[in-house]
Design an enzyme around this catalytic site. Structure first.
Site, PDB file in Angstrom:
ATOM      1  N   SER A 160       0.814  -1.214   0.000  1.00 31.31           N
ATOM      2  CA  SER A 160       0.000   0.000   0.000  1.00 31.31           C
ATOM      3  C   SER A 160       0.853   1.273   0.000  1.00 31.31           C
ATOM      4  O   SER A 160       1.521   1.564  -0.986  1.00 31.31           O
ATOM      5  CB  SER A 160      -0.948  -0.036   1.203  1.00 31.31           C
ATOM      6  OG  SER A 160      -1.926   0.966   1.121  1.00 31.31           O
ATOM      7  N   ASP A 171       9.832   5.785 -10.195  1.00 30.03           N
ATOM      8  CA  ASP A 171       9.375   6.444 -11.423  1.00 30.03           C
ATOM      9  C   ASP A 171      10.025   7.807 -11.622  1.00 30.03           C
ATOM     10  O   ASP A 171      10.236   8.244 -12.762  1.00 30.03           O
ATOM     11  CB  ASP A 171       7.857   6.616 -11.396  1.00 30.03           C
ATOM     12  CG  ASP A 171       7.120   5.319 -11.705  1.00 30.03           C
ATOM     13  OD1 ASP A 171       7.799   4.300 -11.953  1.00 30.03           O
ATOM     14  OD2 ASP A 171       5.880   5.331 -11.704  1.00 30.03           O
ATOM     15  N   LYS A 201      -0.654  -4.226  -3.191  1.00 28.87           N
ATOM     16  CA  LYS A 201      -1.941  -3.755  -2.669  1.00 28.87           C
ATOM     17  C   LYS A 201      -2.167  -2.345  -3.192  1.00 28.87           C
ATOM     18  O   LYS A 201      -1.717  -1.366  -2.608  1.00 28.87           O
ATOM     19  CB  LYS A 201      -1.928  -3.804  -1.138  1.00 28.87           C
ATOM     20  CG  LYS A 201      -3.300  -3.745  -0.485  1.00 28.87           C
ATOM     21  CD  LYS A 201      -3.708  -2.334  -0.174  1.00 28.87           C
ATOM     22  CE  LYS A 201      -5.006  -2.292   0.614  1.00 28.87           C
ATOM     23  NZ  LYS A 201      -5.474  -0.928   0.883  1.00 28.87           N
TER      24      LYS A 201
END
Length: 544
Positions: free
Chosen positions: A289, A300, A314
């Site tokens: 999460s 990224d 998740k």
């Protein structure tokens, strides 16, 4: 009839539509109203006519929770007591005994007392079974016994517990418990700082910032952020942790939903602490999460090298919504996407296999995305590290030993055989063999998928009264499976010994001692520190 339904159910249906069907509420109006009326009629009929007295609150609580399990594991109903627990998890503060406690097979077991908190001060140890709280005998108490260990500060609670077959009594004085998001930070060598972030509660970014500033003051020229085992928490805290290392106004995560009001883009709001310091983020299969948001965003944005094993996957967003009488429902409202557009979610709960289990995204369906500098990354559930380490992955057999307390129970036996141990113990091959003997003695159940499937077949055979005809073959298969499990134990001996050592260190030196040990002995941390010391290799990993 329709007119009467509209008049009677317009308010509850509107609430239900907002929670569960969003913009499709008008189209589904009649069907929802119909089902609500059926459910209400059934509930009243059973309550009024069942042969014995029923508890309407318990009956409804179970009905609602069972209904929601068909959606996903994260959409859950909270009764009044559950709401209080949820608040504790988010704030990191509560009044209690300061220990991790689990209930398994009807027993309330102390898994980990926190240093210098009430349970620790009262002498409780990991492995103790609490059998009585005040006047309540837990053998006869079917509700959440943990609630009996909460109350006002300075409340004295008398308990009885069993340790190594003997019964003891003690009093615990309840106190405020402050669960730290960053329980430990230190230098690894002369130039690398190490920060353990265990959860994303309301203090996560503040405590991480404090640790970062202190380590920089201590001479840290690079940072390892350890998110292994971090199950997640508050979304805004994940954004704020990223903000320590990336500029203000940077997109960290977006959420997408069928309900447009839940489509959001979350950007950093503050000035960063350090945009240049080299950063490694450690993740494993238990990082989930909010941990995956941090790892995915920093990957990224080419701001950190991710090291370890693929994270949990998740990527579903929940929001607690208030209901009546102090209750709540936590609803999955959208999905997380990293800055490059990758979805984090690994399991597809909308499509399930023959056993009712959610299907994992197939590798052939993974999609490629580009980082800010043009590196190729993939979705497929979870965050795949830039540097994968085999030692960061947990084998199936080790996973079974941890989940089913095989290592935990043996560590308890070891601890009481060596109660005066002061230094970090050495786990020998003899200890490993003793662990295996302990598992055999206790008839330990590994409960691997193969073993569970085999036992399910036998249970079905018993119901159909054909078990006698297949018992010989069943016993042969079970024996072969158990032999295979022992082979797996031996094949993963070093991993299991490390897990046992981790548990033993906590017994003698608490969790703080384990983190301190990690800074000098944990393989993943040592490899991360070596990577940070190799500037050329670090920069190469972040280059296109």
């Amino acid at each position: 009839m329709l007119k009467r339904l509209k008049k009677r159910y317009v308010l509850p249906v509107a609430a239900s539509a907002f929670l569960f069907v969003g913009v499709s509420f008008k189209d589904d109006f009649f069907e929802i109203a119909k089902q609500i009326e059926i459910f209400t009629t059934l509930f009243k009929t059973v309550n009024n006519n069942y042969v014995d007295e029923v508890n309407p609150g318990q009956l409804m609580d179970k009905a609602i929770k069972s209904m929601l399990t068909d959606l996903d594991p994260y959409t859950v109903y909270f009764n009044e007591q559950d709401v209080a627990k949820f608040k504790i998890n988010n704030t990191g503060e509560y009044t209690g005994i300061g220990a991790l406690i689990t209930r398994k097979e009807g027993k309330l077991i102390v898994k980990e007392p926190y240093k210098d908190y009430p349970a620790d001060k009262a002498g409780l140890k990991a492995g103790d079974e609490i059998i009585q709280i005040g006047d309540v005998n837990l053998a006869e108490f079917k509700e959440d016994a943990g609630e009996l260990l909460k109350g006002a500060k300075n409340t004295k609670v008398a308990i009885k517990y069993v340790r190594q077959g003997k019964t003891y009594s003690t009093d615990i004085v309840l106190d405020e418990v402050d669960i730290k998001a960053v329980p430990y930070f230190a230098m690894v060598g002369k130039e690398t700082g190490y920060i353990v972030l265990t959860q994303f509660n309301a203090k996560a970014s503040t405590e991480t910032k404090t640790a970062l500033l202190q380590l920089k003051a201590d001479g840290a020229k690079s940072i390892i952020l350890d998110l292994r085992g971090n199950p997640g928490g508050l979304l805004n805290e994940a954004v704020n942790v990223c903000n320590l290392f990336v500029p203000q106004g940077e997109t960290i995560v977006t959420t997408k939903s069928k309900n447009e009001s839940y489509n959001n883009t979350y950007k950093t709001q503050r000035a960063p602490v350090d945009l240049e310091i080299p950063l490694v983020v450690l993740v494993n299969g238990s990082s989930a999460s909010a941990s995956e948001i941090v790892a995915g965003a920093l990957q990224d944005l080419d701001r950190a090298v991710i090291v370890g094993s693929r994270s949990f996957g998740k990527g579903l967003v929940q929001r607690p919504l208030d209901l009546t009488y102090g209750t709540q429902v936590k609803v999955t409202i959208s999905r997380y996407y990293t800055p490059s557009g990758r979805g984090i979610q690994a399991l597809d709960y909308a499509h399930k296999d023959a056993d009712g289990k959610a299907i994992r995204i197939d590798k052939k369906n993974y999609n490629a995305f580009k980082t800010k500098r043009g590196r190729t990354v993939y979705d497929g559930g979870g965050i795949l590290p830039d540097v994968e380490l085999d030692e960061a992955k947990q084998s199936t057999i080790a996973d079974a030993l941890v989940k089913n307390d095989g290592i935990f129970n043996y560590a308890t036996t070891y601890f009481y055989k060596n109660p005066t141990q002061t230094s970090i113990p050495t786990v020998t091959d003899a200890d490993f063999e003793a662990l295996k003997e302990s598992l055999k003695k206790d008839n330990f159940q590994f409960d691997t998928e193969t073993e569970k499937s085999l036992k399910a077949v036998m249970e079905s055979a018993k119901k159909e009264k054909i078990d006698a005809g297949i018992k010989v073959q069943y016993d042969q298969l079970l024996a072969a499976l158990q032999k295979s499990e022992e082979t797996e134990l031996n094949s993963n001996k070093n991993e299991i010994k490390e897990l046992l050592l981790d548990e033993l260190i906590k017994r003698y030196q608490y969790k703080e001692g384990l983190y301190k040990y990690y800074t000098t002995s944990n393989t993943e941390i040592k490899k991360s520190a070596a990577l940070l010391a190799n500037t050329a290799e670090y920069n190469k990993l972040l280059a296109k």
